[in-house]
Design a protein around this motif. Structure first.
Motif, PDB file in Angstrom:
ATOM      1  N   PRO A   1      -4.592  -0.364  -3.865  1.00 36.84           N
ATOM      2  CA  PRO A   1      -3.435  -0.290  -2.968  1.00 36.84           C
ATOM      3  C   PRO A   1      -2.450   0.817  -3.344  1.00 36.84           C
TER       4      PRO A   1
ATOM      5  N   PRO B   1     -17.142   3.840   3.614  1.00 35.93           N
ATOM      6  CA  PRO B   1     -16.757   2.458   3.889  1.00 35.93           C
ATOM      7  C   PRO B   1     -16.640   2.224   5.394  1.00 35.93           C
TER       8      PRO B   1
ATOM      9  N   PRO C   1      -9.467   3.201   5.677  1.00 41.34           N
ATOM     10  CA  PRO C   1      -8.451   2.863   4.668  1.00 41.34           C
ATOM     11  C   PRO C   1      -7.055   3.128   5.199  1.00 41.34           C
ATOM     12  N   TRP C   2      -6.058   2.502   4.598  1.00 43.71           N
ATOM     13  CA  TRP C   2      -4.691   2.632   5.101  1.00 43.71           C
ATOM     14  C   TRP C   2      -4.208   4.079   5.059  1.00 43.71           C
ATOM     15  N   THR C   3      -4.784   4.873   4.139  1.00 43.75           N
ATOM     16  CA  THR C   3      -4.346   6.267   4.011  1.00 43.75           C
ATOM     17  C   THR C   3      -4.640   7.071   5.265  1.00 43.75           C
ATOM     18  N   HIS C   4      -5.709   6.695   5.983  1.00 47.05           N
ATOM     19  CA  HIS C   4      -6.126   7.482   7.134  1.00 47.05           C
ATOM     20  C   HIS C   4      -5.683   6.856   8.448  1.00 47.05           C
TER      21      HIS C   4
ATOM     22  N   GLY D   1     -10.177   5.594  -0.253  1.00 48.99           N
ATOM     23  CA  GLY D   1      -8.833   5.178   0.170  1.00 48.99           C
ATOM     24  C   GLY D   1      -8.585   3.688   0.002  1.00 48.99           C
TER      25      GLY D   1
ATOM     26  N   HIS E   1      -1.856   4.639  -5.012  1.00 47.67           N
ATOM     27  CA  HIS E   1      -2.521   5.890  -5.369  1.00 47.67           C
ATOM     28  C   HIS E   1      -1.536   6.854  -6.002  1.00 47.67           C
TER      29      HIS E   1
ATOM     30  N   GLU F   1       0.841  -1.208   0.000  1.00 48.11           N
ATOM     31  CA  GLU F   1       0.000   0.000   0.000  1.00 48.11           C
ATOM     32  C   GLU F   1       0.870   1.249   0.000  1.00 48.11           C
ATOM     33  N   ARG F   2       0.637   2.100  -0.976  1.00 45.99           N
ATOM     34  CA  ARG F   2       1.536   3.230  -1.156  1.00 45.99           C
ATOM     35  C   ARG F   2       0.868   4.337  -1.950  1.00 45.99           C
ATOM     36  N   ALA F   3       1.297   5.555  -1.699  1.00 44.49           N
ATOM     37  CA  ALA F   3       0.788   6.659  -2.505  1.00 44.49           C
ATOM     38  C   ALA F   3       1.938   7.551  -2.927  1.00 44.49           C
TER      39      ALA F   3
END
Lengths: 459, 393, 487
Positions: A172, C461, C465-468, A168, A174, A38-40
């Motif tokens: 995986p 959702p 999510p992993w972003t948050h 989000g 972004h 998981e990466r952005a």
């Protein structure tokens, strides 16, 4: 610039283009080196850099690897624009647009042969899915939209954390692309600062929440603008203190000419002075005398109306790297940018009455992301007795002063600059949130006044 | 620090002040000044060091800005806790929050050291200067934490001394300024206005420290933009340290100090007979005292806004002036913004009843008339008393 | 501040008294609210020094802590208040009714308590007290009484529910009164209930001077410096006399001087608060209040069920909760503004002035107008309005009839100026449905941007999510009462 004999590639500053290509390449390499973790990746760019180009390019490379992607934007209009660009760039690729309820693609885009409007459930197996953040997030939450391999987000500094939350988990990897100088997300609620500085703040930008939770995320900075020529870039740099950039164009590539006319009355002379300066320098700043006025200042409305009339009389023509012979400036390519709806309403009525119904008049909020040949910018501080956070917002000024390809005429009053001689009013502070919008905006406004000083004309 | 006011300016300022309670510029006074930097009366009071909080005591306009004694004692108790045992708690916070390696931290409490001495602020200022010099020279014996550091500044020609709660310096690293405040940080949040005031205060210390470092031949950037704040956390008095980048606040403080009027200019520009002696005289008749202040206000001008009510001791007085003249500033800047060219609230009310406008009232008049008309139409059938038709012009 | 506000402020200035800004009251005001008047110790934000509480002006209960910096004394006072409060606050939840929500049958309390306080700072103080009490340990050596913890949870609910636009469970009188009356005062001055009140029924010729006198004394919860200066020696004497003893037997007789001090302060605010409340009840209730009261009752019921069940809430929101709350607040505000404007002609005026609404008389109606939509001719009735005001709306703007804001929209198709400075506006109904109510010729109508139709509901959702999610998980601080302020 020796039109039309100059070969096309001399319009551009090659070193600037090379630097930008390098950054784009690094960003996409970075993006593709993810290995499913998981990466952005963030790409930050100034106005007119060609961010959407980057996204279009990335889409091509993603599809080249036979992987599926979703591309999202904050607003419907931005989504429409993206659908169109992708459809034209990849005629062999089906672009699937997932509309929100009661929303339809404009007919010209709907008619493109490789564009399809589908429901979220129908996107199974499709390679390129486009929609707004809200719609895709909602569909994902309901289980109608299944995950993709990659998620691309345009205008990521205008998207808020709560919209990003919705998507989000969609992919995986972004790619977040955006302009850090324009207006930030905002809300109409009474106390939007309630969560300021806290990690759960739903109004921080999508990029902000990502960097806060994953500080190791790389931010690639695209150091160019294709829309702004060197004259414009010089002033616009004030909006990007952390992102030095240059115009992709060489000097004198953009040109505007006006029919010479004799002006007899003082008002005409003034207007001609302003228009001539704008045509030559790319900028003009006209200042009415200091006076207490309403927000929808009738004198400024009249001045702008007169500018249009005089501009029309002098049959303006433009040429540039895309169109090397002189073309008439079309009124749809001219816009007036304002800060308030009542300014817009009064100006709209006035311009319609004069027959300029095609000219775009809108607030900075609505003009974000759009492009024109000539812009008249009603300065946010015009006629204000004291400045406040709304009018000092550097994003507002940035939007107004970075929409144009050829010329921007700023309209205000002589007291506007003097407002910045005072001491900024005290503003509330929040732990965990470093920006001080009033103080930051103060500095940016001062820098812009300094940069436009030599284009100033007093009425 | 030497300040160059000539003796006759000093004399003139003393005349202006007369027996009014004096007040030197402290950080709080300076911060309040920022709110009304465009008011001539405020500038005069500032230059002549007149304490406006006390000026109108004994008249109907007296203010009550007093602090609660419980607030005071809470503040003291917290400061004591934070500095106890050679600043043990503070050092702990510096270690855990800022990563200072403090095995052999050297601390100095200048307040305790010069406690009861006469002229202690001046002595502390000298010692602060020396301490910073030692830090700049990288002496191993230099201090890591100094409480009660005193910094000097020239405020419009007057010498003033400001006291910073904490000055922290890691060996070889940047120098931080910090304040101890007793408002709490709860669940990561602090009161935004109190936080802002505290950060503005620290930013003045950062500014002055930079100037001092520069004077001593060092690099001003050694003084960090990150301000430190020690406050209680949640419900009790357990201290926590917060940090914040205050770069733009330091720039604002610089602007503030630069905008303070020069006392010589002020002294020379006011009428030679002007003095606060009658105004401040508590034995005089309150009506006469007010009249004298009105004369002063008439001659040099004021600039009232409702925010003055929380920062200036003359606010009730100035507000009544605004009231008597019907000035739109009475209702605040947001509303005067909507009344450009309208000289009084009386005129605004008249225009809302359909009174014919003067030339400069022409842009606003139709809007007021329309608002008035819509209101009257909507209320005419109800049991309102709507006497808006007859308004004084 | 808008044009209407400044007009009425100017008129208020000239007339020397407040001017009413609404025809209705837009909040339910019950007969027996729970009135709370609180005082804290200066700069001790979590302390309750004195309080009055009751359900009518004569039902005035009164407690003082003595020295609220002492935990035992503070809790003793808070417990008295909690015992009274919890009973009254929880009682309505026993009586339930059923209602339908998106196809499901749910229950909610038939009524709900209403808490009335003088100002917004009191609500903030309730929140702080709630924060302090809700997380106390109810076992172990320093066990806090369950009543107190439950009280804290109720207070936290009140403090967060108070943010919902249009809610009626917690009424701050400065907001209630301020939203119904215009005065020639600045927004800062209107934060003092006494000063605001002085304008509404002044006995002198001009309210300015009465307001000035009223401003002198504090309304609470924060005391004035002078009040606390008078209090300090009393507290010191009290502490000396009790010599560290916190038992009620010893403390109660020693409290009298402190009680006398606060009785005066609290009493003044008490009377003022009831006067202001009762005055507002005399205005008729707006039609949409009922719907919002339903939402309040649902929120109250959910809170009671949660509190009696699991009970514990986090001190901070998750990103998901914050995102959902943001959208709910936005929707509630938009709906509230629409409802108030459509219910109350005075509330519609600012929108008329801003070009977001038009008002006038229907001069022509064409029920049989037809146009081409896709491939068929459909009926699209036209309404032509003559308005005395100019209209700057663009063609295509969507408006709703103010008596039917949850119905179908109308589109502006033509705007013409007439000779008297007014305008003739043509509106087209965007449906052919014959059941849509339509105005008659000659009727006075108002069309605006306000709609209360079904709101789009975006789901989020369920998992974060992993972003948050932060890289290094932050330990959720469950706050506990820590070090003593004083003993």
């Amino acid at each position: 610039m020796n039109y039309p004999s100059t070969p096309k590639n001399e319009f551009y500053d090659r070193s600037v283009l090379r630097a930008a290509t390098q950054v784009s390449k690094e960003a996409l390499d970075d993006f593709f080196s993810s290995n499913g973790r998981e990466r952005a990746i963030v790409v930050s760019a100034p106005a007119g850099a060609g961010k959407t180009e980057l996204i279009v390019d990335a889409v091509g490379k993603i599809r080249g690897r036979k992987t599926r992607l979703a591309a999202a934007t904050p607003t419907n209009e931005q989504a429409f624009g993206l659908v169109r660009r992708l459809a034209i760039a990849y005629p062999q690729e089906t672009i699937s647009f997932v509309p929100a309820r009661d929303i339809e693609l404009p007919p010209t885009i709907q008619r493109l042969p490789n564009v399809q409007e589908v429901s979220a459930a129908q996107t199974v197996g499709r390679g390129v899915i486009v929609g707004t953040l809200s719609k895709l997030g909602d569909a994902f939450a309901r289980g109608d939209l299944s995950s993709t391999d990659a998620l691309l987000i345009d205008e990521s500094y205008q998207a808020d954390s709560s919209r990003y939350y919705g998507v989000g988990g969609l992919a995986p990897i972004h790619l977040l692309v955006g302009d850090c100088g324009q207006l930030n997300p905002f809300s109409t609620i009474d106390d939007p600062d309630h969560w300021r500085g806290l990690p759960e703040d739903p109004l921080q930008t999508a990029v902000g929440v990502l960097l806060r939770n994953h500080p190791s995320t790389r931010v690639h900075k695209l150091p160019l603008s294709r829309r702004l020529d060197p004259r414009a870039a010089k002033v616009a740099q004030a909006f990007y203190p952390d992102l030095p950039f240059s115009s992709a164009l060489n000097p004198a590539v953009r040109g505007m000419r006006l029919l010479p006319m004799t002006s007899v009355r003082p008002r005409e002379r003034l207007l001609d002075g302003v228009l001539d300066r704008a045509a030559v320098e790319g900028w003009a700043h006209i200042e009415l005398p200091d006076a207490p006025v309403l927000t929808a200042d009738p004198e400024i409305v009249e001045l702008i109306a007169h500018l249009f009339q005089r501009l029309a009389q002098r049959t303006p023509q433009v040429r540039c790297e895309l169109s090397t012979s002189w073309q008439d400036l079309r009124s749809q390519r001219v816009a007036v940018g304002v800060s308030h709806n009542d300014q817009k309403d009064v100006l709209r009525a006035r311009l319609d009455a004069l027959g300029y119904g095609d000219v775009v008049v809108d607030t900075a909020n609505k003009l974000q992301g759009l492009e024109f040949d000539v812009v008249i910018a009603w300065h946010p501080l015009a006629g204000l007795p004291d400045p406040d956070a709304f009018h000092l917002d550097p994003g507002r000024l940035c939007v107004l002063l970075t929409r144009h390809r050829h010329a921007c005429i700023i309209v205000g009053r002589s007291g506007d600059r003097k407002l910045l001689n005072a001491i900024p009013p005290r503003t509330p502070a929040y732990l965990g949130w470093d920006p001080d919008p009033v103080y930051d905006g103060w500095g940016v406004h001062e820098a812009v006044f300094a940069a436009t000083e030599r284009f100033r004309i007093s009425a | 620090m030497k300040v160059n006011i000539s003796p006759d300016v000093e004399k003139r300022l003393a005349e202006i002040r007369a027996d009014a309670a004096p007040r030197s510029p402290t950080v709080r006074v300076l911060a309040a000044y920022a709110n009304h930097a465009d008011c001539n009366l405020a500038a005069l009071g500032f230059a002549a060091r007149v304490d406006f909080d006390k000026l109108l005591e004994g008249t109907p306009y007296q203010v009550q800005f007093g602090q609660s004694p419980f607030a005071f004692s809470r503040g003291i108790a917290f400061e004591r806790m934070v500095s106890a045992r050679d600043y043990a708690e503070t050092l702990n916070l510096l270690r855990t929050t800022m990563g200072f390696k403090i095995e052999d931290a050297r601390t100095q409490d200048l307040r305790a050291k010069y406690q009861s001495q006469r002229l202690s602020m001046g002595l502390r200022a000298n010692e602060t200067r020396e301490i910073i010099r030692q830090i700049l020279l990288g002496r191993p014996t230099s201090y890591n934490l100094v409480g009660g550091a005193v910094l000097e500044a020239n405020i419009g020609g007057i010498s003033a001394r400001f006291e910073a709660d904490a000055l922290a310096a890691r060996f070889g690293g940047p120098i931080h300024a910090g304040e101890v405040k007793s408002f709490p940080v709860v669940d990561g949040r602090a009161d935004p206005d109190k936080l802002s005031a505290a950060l503005d205060q620290v930013s003045i210390y950062i500014l002055l420290m930079r100037r001092l470092v520069d004077e001593l031949g060092g690099d001003p950037d050694l003084v960090s933009r990150i301000a430190l704040l020690i406050t209680p956390t949640n419900v009790g008095l357990k201290p926590t340290m917060s940090q914040k980048d205050v770069g733009t606040r330091v720039a604002r403080s610089e602007r503030l100090l630069a905008s303070v009027p020069d006392v010589t200019d002020i002294a020379r520009s006011v009428p030679s007979s002007l003095t606060f002696n009658v105004v401040a005289d508590q034995r005089a008749d309150p009506g006469r005292r007010a009249d004298e202040l009105h004369k002063i206000a008439d001659s040099i001008g004021t600039s009232y806004t409702p925010t003055c009510l929380s920062t200036c001791g003359n606010a009730f007085f100035c507000r009544e002036r605004a009231f008597r003249s019907g000035s739109p500033c009475l209702t605040g800047p947001q509303s005067s913004r909507l009344l450009p060219g309208i000289s009084s609230l009386n005129r605004a009310a008249a225009l809302s009843g359909g009174a014919p406008p003067a030339l400069n009232e022409a842009p606003v008049a139709p809007l007021l008339a329309r608002a008035g008309r819509l209101y009257d139409a909507a209320t005419k059938n109800s049991r309102f008393k709507s006497s808006s038709q007859k308004v004084a012009v | 501040m808008k044009q209407l506000d400044v007009t009425l402020a100017a008129r208020s200035f000239v007339e020397g008294r407040a001017i009413r800004t609404t025809l209705f009251r837009h909040r339910r005001l019950g007969d027996e609210p729970l009135m709370l008047v609180l005082w804290q110790l200066g700069a001790e934000p979590f302390s309750l020094a004195a309080a009055s509480f009751g359900r009518s002006p004569r039902d005035q209960n009164f407690v003082v802590a003595g020295d609220p910096r002492n935990r035992d004394l503070a809790f003793a006072a808070l417990l008295k208040m909690a015992t009274w409060f919890n009973g009254h606050f929880e009682a309505p939840s026993a009586d339930r009714e059923e209602f339908e929500h998106w196809g499901q049958i749910l229950t909610r309390s038939r009524s709900a308590p209403q808490i009335v306080v003088a100002n917004g700072s009191t609500i903030e103080m309730l929140g702080r007290l709630g924060r302090r009490l809700a997380y106390l340990r109810t076992d172990g050596p320093k066990a806090a009484p369950l009543e107190l913890v439950r009280f804290g949870r109720h207070l936290l609910f009140l403090s967060s529910h108070a943010r919902m636009p249009g809610q009626q469970i917690v009424i701050a009188l400065t907001e209630l009164v301020g939203s119904n009356w215009a005065t020639g005062q600045s927004p800062e001055e209107r934060l003092s209930l006494a000063a605001l009140n002085a304008y509404i029924s002044p006995s002198k010729s001009h309210a300015f001077y009465e307001a000035m006198k009223s401003e002198r004394y504090a309304i609470g919860p924060v005391p004035s410096g002078e009040d606390d200066e008078n209090l300090e020696p009393l507290v010191e004497a009290f502490n000396q006399r009790r010599s560290g003893d916190v038992s009620a037997k010893v403390v109660a007789p020693l409290l009298k001087p402190i009680e006398d001090h606060y009785r005066r302060l609290v009493g003044r605010t008490w009377r003022l608060a009831w006067d202001c409340y009762e005055r507002e009840t005399k205005w008729p209730e707006a039609p949409s209040v009922g719907r919002r009261w339903d939402l309040d009752r649902e929120a109250y019921t959910q809170h009671i069920d949660w509190t009696m069940g699991i009970g514990r809430r986090r001190t901070r929101q998750t990103p998901r909760q914050a995102a959902i709350l943001l959208r709910r607040l936005e929707e509630a505000k938009a709906t509230l503004e629409a409802e108030e404007a459509c219910d109350d002609a005075l509330r519609m005026i600012p929108y008329l002035l801003d070009g977001k609404a038009i008002q006038g008389r229907v001069i022509q109606l064409d029920l049989n107008n037809r146009e081409l939509a896709n491939t068929r001719m459909v009926r699209r009735p036209l309404v032509v309005i003559s308005s005395p005001d100019p209209c700057l709306m663009p063609c295509g703007k969507e408006l709703w009839w103010s008596v039917n804001p949850d119905g179908k929209s109308y589109e502006v198709t033509q705007v013409r100026a007439d000779e008297d400075g007014g305008s003739i506006v043509t509106l087209k109904l965007t449906t052919s449905s014959k059941s849509t109510p339509m105005p008659r010729v000659g009727q006075e109508v108002c069309f605006s941007i306000h709609t209360t139709g079904t709101v789009r509901f975006f789901k989020l959702p369920p998992t974060e999510p992993w972003t948050h999610r932060p890289e290094a998980p932050v330990a959720e601080p469950v706050a506990l009462e820590d070090s003593e302020i004083r003993s």
